[in-house]
Design a protein around this motif. Structure first.
Motif, PDB file in Angstrom:
ATOM      1  N   GLY A 100       0.804  -1.213   0.000  1.00 46.37           N
ATOM      2  CA  GLY A 100       0.000   0.000   0.000  1.00 46.37           C
ATOM      3  C   GLY A 100       0.838   1.263   0.000  1.00 46.37           C
ATOM      4  O   GLY A 100       0.542   2.220  -0.726  1.00 46.37           O
ATOM      5  N   LEU A 101       1.896   1.283   0.801  1.00 44.28           N
ATOM      6  CA  LEU A 101       2.762   2.467   0.850  1.00 44.28           C
ATOM      7  C   LEU A 101       3.531   2.655  -0.453  1.00 44.28           C
ATOM      8  O   LEU A 101       3.754   3.791  -0.887  1.00 44.28           O
ATOM      9  N   ILE A 102       3.923   1.554  -1.088  1.00 45.67           N
ATOM     10  CA  ILE A 102       4.591   1.651  -2.388  1.00 45.67           C
ATOM     11  C   ILE A 102       3.655   2.304  -3.413  1.00 45.67           C
ATOM     12  O   ILE A 102       4.046   3.198  -4.174  1.00 45.67           O
ATOM     13  N   ILE A 103       2.392   1.865  -3.419  1.00 43.79           N
ATOM     14  CA  ILE A 103       1.400   2.443  -4.339  1.00 43.79           C
ATOM     15  C   ILE A 103       1.197   3.927  -4.036  1.00 43.79           C
ATOM     16  O   ILE A 103       1.120   4.762  -4.950  1.00 43.79           O
ATOM     17  N   TYR A 104       1.140   4.271  -2.749  1.00 43.57           N
ATOM     18  CA  TYR A 104       0.918   5.674  -2.385  1.00 43.57           C
ATOM     19  C   TYR A 104       2.067   6.563  -2.858  1.00 43.57           C
ATOM     20  O   TYR A 104       1.846   7.612  -3.476  1.00 43.57           O
ATOM     21  N   PHE A 105       3.298   6.156  -2.566  1.00 49.55           N
ATOM     22  CA  PHE A 105       4.436   7.018  -2.884  1.00 49.55           C
ATOM     23  C   PHE A 105       4.793   7.019  -4.368  1.00 49.55           C
ATOM     24  O   PHE A 105       5.405   7.973  -4.857  1.00 49.55           O
ATOM     25  N   THR A 106       4.436   5.962  -5.109  1.00 51.23           N
ATOM     26  CA  THR A 106       4.744   5.939  -6.543  1.00 51.23           C
ATOM     27  C   THR A 106       3.602   6.461  -7.411  1.00 51.23           C
ATOM     28  O   THR A 106       3.830   6.928  -8.525  1.00 51.23           O
ATOM     29  N   TYR A 107       2.372   6.389  -6.902  1.00 54.33           N
ATOM     30  CA  TYR A 107       1.223   6.861  -7.698  1.00 54.33           C
ATOM     31  C   TYR A 107       0.360   7.868  -6.939  1.00 54.33           C
ATOM     32  O   TYR A 107       0.145   8.991  -7.397  1.00 54.33           O
ATOM     33  N   GLY A 108      -0.120   7.471  -5.773  1.00 49.62           N
ATOM     34  CA  GLY A 108      -1.108   8.271  -5.064  1.00 49.62           C
ATOM     35  C   GLY A 108      -0.658   9.680  -4.744  1.00 49.62           C
ATOM     36  O   GLY A 108      -1.397  10.647  -4.977  1.00 49.62           O
ATOM     37  N   MET A 109       0.536   9.829  -4.209  1.00 47.32           N
ATOM     38  CA  MET A 109       0.995  11.153  -3.804  1.00 47.32           C
ATOM     39  C   MET A 109       1.153  12.084  -5.001  1.00 47.32           C
ATOM     40  O   MET A 109       0.889  13.283  -4.912  1.00 47.32           O
ATOM     41  N   LYS A 110       1.545  11.531  -6.149  1.00 46.74           N
ATOM     42  CA  LYS A 110       1.737  12.356  -7.351  1.00 46.74           C
ATOM     43  C   LYS A 110       0.410  12.797  -7.962  1.00 46.74           C
ATOM     44  O   LYS A 110       0.302  13.878  -8.525  1.00 46.74           O
ATOM     45  N   HIS A 111      -0.607  11.920  -7.867  1.00 53.43           N
ATOM     46  CA  HIS A 111      -1.877  12.195  -8.534  1.00 53.43           C
ATOM     47  C   HIS A 111      -2.954  12.706  -7.580  1.00 53.43           C
ATOM     48  O   HIS A 111      -4.066  13.013  -8.016  1.00 53.43           O
ATOM     49  N   SER A 112      -2.645  12.777  -6.291  1.00 47.08           N
ATOM     50  CA  SER A 112      -3.616  13.223  -5.299  1.00 47.08           C
ATOM     51  C   SER A 112      -4.126  14.621  -5.635  1.00 47.08           C
ATOM     52  O   SER A 112      -3.349  15.549  -5.860  1.00 47.08           O
ATOM     53  N   TYR A 113      -5.446  14.789  -5.640  1.00 46.03           N
ATOM     54  CA  TYR A 113      -6.034  16.103  -5.898  1.00 46.03           C
ATOM     55  C   TYR A 113      -5.654  17.088  -4.798  1.00 46.03           C
ATOM     56  O   TYR A 113      -5.502  18.282  -5.049  1.00 46.03           O
ATOM     57  N   LEU A 114      -5.497  16.600  -3.569  1.00 49.72           N
ATOM     58  CA  LEU A 114      -5.124  17.467  -2.459  1.00 49.72           C
ATOM     59  C   LEU A 114      -3.729  18.041  -2.681  1.00 49.72           C
ATOM     60  O   LEU A 114      -3.508  19.245  -2.516  1.00 49.72           O
ATOM     61  N   SER A 115      -2.774  17.194  -3.097  1.00 49.30           N
ATOM     62  CA  SER A 115      -1.419  17.661  -3.353  1.00 49.30           C
ATOM     63  C   SER A 115      -1.385  18.626  -4.542  1.00 49.30           C
ATOM     64  O   SER A 115      -0.704  19.645  -4.515  1.00 49.30           O
ATOM     65  N   GLN A 116      -2.130  18.269  -5.584  1.00 48.10           N
ATOM     66  CA  GLN A 116      -2.158  19.115  -6.774  1.00 48.10           C
ATOM     67  C   GLN A 116      -2.770  20.477  -6.464  1.00 48.10           C
ATOM     68  O   GLN A 116      -2.272  21.516  -6.913  1.00 48.10           O
ATOM     69  N   LYS A 117      -3.836  20.486  -5.673  1.00 50.82           N
ATOM     70  CA  LYS A 117      -4.514  21.731  -5.321  1.00 50.82           C
ATOM     71  C   LYS A 117      -3.564  22.643  -4.533  1.00 50.82           C
ATOM     72  O   LYS A 117      -3.477  23.845  -4.811  1.00 50.82           O
ATOM     73  N   ASN A 118      -2.831  22.060  -3.564  1.00 51.14           N
ATOM     74  CA  ASN A 118      -1.931  22.855  -2.757  1.00 51.14           C
ATOM     75  C   ASN A 118      -0.727  23.323  -3.548  1.00 51.14           C
ATOM     76  O   ASN A 118      -0.220  24.420  -3.339  1.00 51.14           O
ATOM     77  N   SER A 119      -0.266  22.482  -4.504  1.00 51.35           N
ATOM     78  CA  SER A 119       0.879  22.877  -5.354  1.00 51.35           C
ATOM     79  C   SER A 119       0.493  24.062  -6.218  1.00 51.35           C
ATOM     80  O   SER A 119       1.255  24.999  -6.407  1.00 51.35           O
ATOM     81  N   GLN A 120      -0.751  24.028  -6.757  1.00 53.81           N
ATOM     82  CA  GLN A 120      -1.211  25.134  -7.594  1.00 53.81           C
ATOM     83  C   GLN A 120      -1.362  26.399  -6.770  1.00 53.81           C
ATOM     84  O   GLN A 120      -1.055  27.509  -7.216  1.00 53.81           O
ATOM     85  N   GLY A 121      -1.827  26.232  -5.479  1.00 54.36           N
ATOM     86  CA  GLY A 121      -1.995  27.382  -4.606  1.00 54.36           C
ATOM     87  C   GLY A 121      -0.656  28.052  -4.291  1.00 54.36           C
ATOM     88  O   GLY A 121      -0.553  29.282  -4.208  1.00 54.36           O
ATOM     89  N   GLU A 122       0.386  27.202  -4.125  1.00 54.39           N
ATOM     90  CA  GLU A 122       1.697  27.736  -3.812  1.00 54.39           C
ATOM     91  C   GLU A 122       2.338  28.390  -5.023  1.00 54.39           C
ATOM     92  O   GLU A 122       3.095  29.338  -4.914  1.00 54.39           O
ATOM     93  N   ALA A 123       1.988  27.851  -6.220  1.00 55.73           N
ATOM     94  CA  ALA A 123       2.517  28.415  -7.440  1.00 55.73           C
ATOM     95  C   ALA A 123       1.955  29.824  -7.684  1.00 55.73           C
ATOM     96  O   ALA A 123       2.612  30.705  -8.142  1.00 55.73           O
TER      97      ALA A 123
END
Length: 482
Positions: free
Chosen positions: A459-482
């Motif tokens: 599960g952690l392998i899936i999260y760090f290789t796919y989930g964290m990159k595609h997470s809407y929460l991460s993307q939303k915050n990255s766009q906010g910081e940009a």
């Protein structure tokens, strides 16, 4: 740019889930949730576990094992009730922990529950298949071994009946929860009546000497596990706890509840109370009818006890209704599992098409995935190995939820609503729920803990290789910081 630590520990805004889940139809009432909970909790286990645990670990004191497991489950159910009242989101523990602790903790809790649903659906499908084949065998109808057993088990290739049943339930769910809940309600009533029939008839065949000694003397079984004494009762608790975890299936569907502030606590706690009463009554009657040793290696103790007491017709009726009633567990587990998968897709942690709804606002992509995985698991893997993952994963999720109450209380009435139902005896009861879940987890076999560790690594392998990159929460915050 935010660091990895900042990204994975960010918490989801609860208003985002409210918006995303608002598209789901809100059709489920207290009656529907009671049926869903009782249907899922009171499944195959009530016809097998009382005899198994009595013979393997506790003797007549199996009743105490069921009672102790019920106390722990009850503590967790109070936490679930408050969480579901304050946050009626699809995905239950996954969504709640995402809001309270952050995305990585939410993923771990959700991943733990995913093991429960994938395996439990296949497990119940296999149990239904075995009971159905037992019913038709006296008629001379037998499937060849290659179509009756999982791959590598007694010449098996695929459990065809289990696969067909799982697919039929998926088709029912694809029509919508309102139609599925109507079928669920009818089948649950039939199943409860069958259990009550066994209890009433079985009471006439009880022999009081079978209860003596109530707690047998402690000894070790050949496999090193405990029998008798308080050690045997404790070993029974860890084995039994699997039977009570079905109330999570209610919470997973809370986004489709009418008036969740009232319906969720009533559904969760009410179904658990009914289930506990039925399990304890069946256990008392079963060990009173025959000495507990008679149930060793007995795949159908309820039917066997009735037949050997001269109630062959009643045994056939109870087993026939039990087979049909197992559909209720499949409906509940597949509903809950598909809502969890939908939640992962909704948040981008798994491919986003899993979080899409069809034209009638149904998460049918998620239903398709859980169906395919359950059929494959049931066809390929031996359940003696995988069933241990169900309890281990769910107990870890339960520990997250009970601790999550402390974080929830700080935010109620602020960015989260102040629910009408709250866990009593705060702050003591959440801690007791956590410690109870931990104690039951520690009582699981060494193999169960190893399998759970392996599942979480994946599960952690899936999260760090796919989930964290595609997470809407991460993307939303990255766009906010940009």
């Amino acid at each position: 740019m935010a660091s990895i630590k900042e990204r994975i520990f960010r918490k989801e805004d609860p208003s985002v889930y409210e918006t995303k889940d608002s598209h789901l139809e809100k059709t489920l009432t207290t009656k529907d949730f009671l049926a869903l909970g009782v249907g899922t909790i009171v499944s195959t286990a009530i016809f097998t576990l009382p005899g198994d645990v009595a013979a393997l670990h506790a003797g007549p004191a199996v009743v105490l094992s069921f009672l102790a497991a019920a106390v722990v489950a009850g503590l967790v159910a109070f936490a679930y009730s408050e969480m579901a009242s304050a946050m009626p989101f699809a995905g239950s523990a996954y969504s709640w922990i995402n809001v309270i602790f952050g995305e990585v903790f939410g993923w771990v809790a959700g991943w733990a529950l995913l093991a429960e649903y994938f395996i439990a659906v296949a497990f119940v499908g296999s149990g239904l298949s075995a009971n159905f084949r037992g019913l038709i065998a006296p008629l001379g109808l037998r499937l060849p071994k290659v179509l009756a057993n999982p791959l590598g088990t007694d010449g098996g290739g695929i459990d065809l009946i289990a696969a067909i049943v799982i697919i039929l339930v998926a088709l029912l769910l694809s029509l919508g929860v309102s139609k599925a809940s109507k079928v669920e309600n009818i089948l649950v009533v039939a199943k409860v009546l069958a259990i009550l029939l066994f209890i009433v008839v079985g009471l006439t065949a009880i022999h009081p000497h079978n209860y003596v000694p109530f707690i047998p003397k402690y000894r070790l079984n050949p496999d090193g596990s405990a029998f008798g004494g308080w050690q045997g009762i404790y070993a029974g608790v860890s084995m039994i706890f699997l039977a009570y975890i079905g109330f999570d299936s209610i919470a997973a569907n809370s986004a489709e509840a009418k008036n969740p502030q009232k319906t969720m606590p009533r559904g969760i706690l009410g179904s658990l109370i009914i289930a506990v009463a039925l399990f304890i009554a069946v256990s008392l009657v079963l060990v009173g009818m025959f000495k507990y040793t008679a149930y060793a290696n007995n795949a159908e103790p309820v039917g066997w006890a009735l037949r050997h007491s001269g109630f062959g017709i009643v045994a056939a009726i109870v087993q026939a209704i039990a087979v049909v009633g197992m559909f209720t567990a499949l409906i509940g587990m597949m509903m809950a599992g598909s809502r969890l998968v939908y939640s992962f897709g909704r948040d981008g942690l798994l491919p986003k098409w899993l979080g899409q709804l069809d034209q009638k606002k149904r998460p049918n992509h998620a239903v398709v995935l859980i169906t395919i995985v359950a059929v494959l698991v049931g066809a390929i893997f031996p359940f003696g190995v995988l069933s241990q993952l169900i309890s281990a994963g769910t107990l870890i999720a339960f520990m997250f939820v009970t601790l999550g109450i402390y974080g929830l209380r700080k935010r109620e009435g602020k960015d989260l609503p102040d629910p009408s139902f709250k866990m009593p005896l705060y702050p003591v009861m959440p801690l007791l729920g956590f410690l109870g879940s931990l104690v039951v987890f520690l009582g699981l076999s060494k193999e169960a803990k190893i399998y759970a560790a392996g599942w979480f690594v994946v599960g952690l392998i899936i999260y760090f290789t796919y989930g964290m990159k595609h997470s809407y929460l991460s993307q939303k915050n990255s766009q906010g910081e940009a």
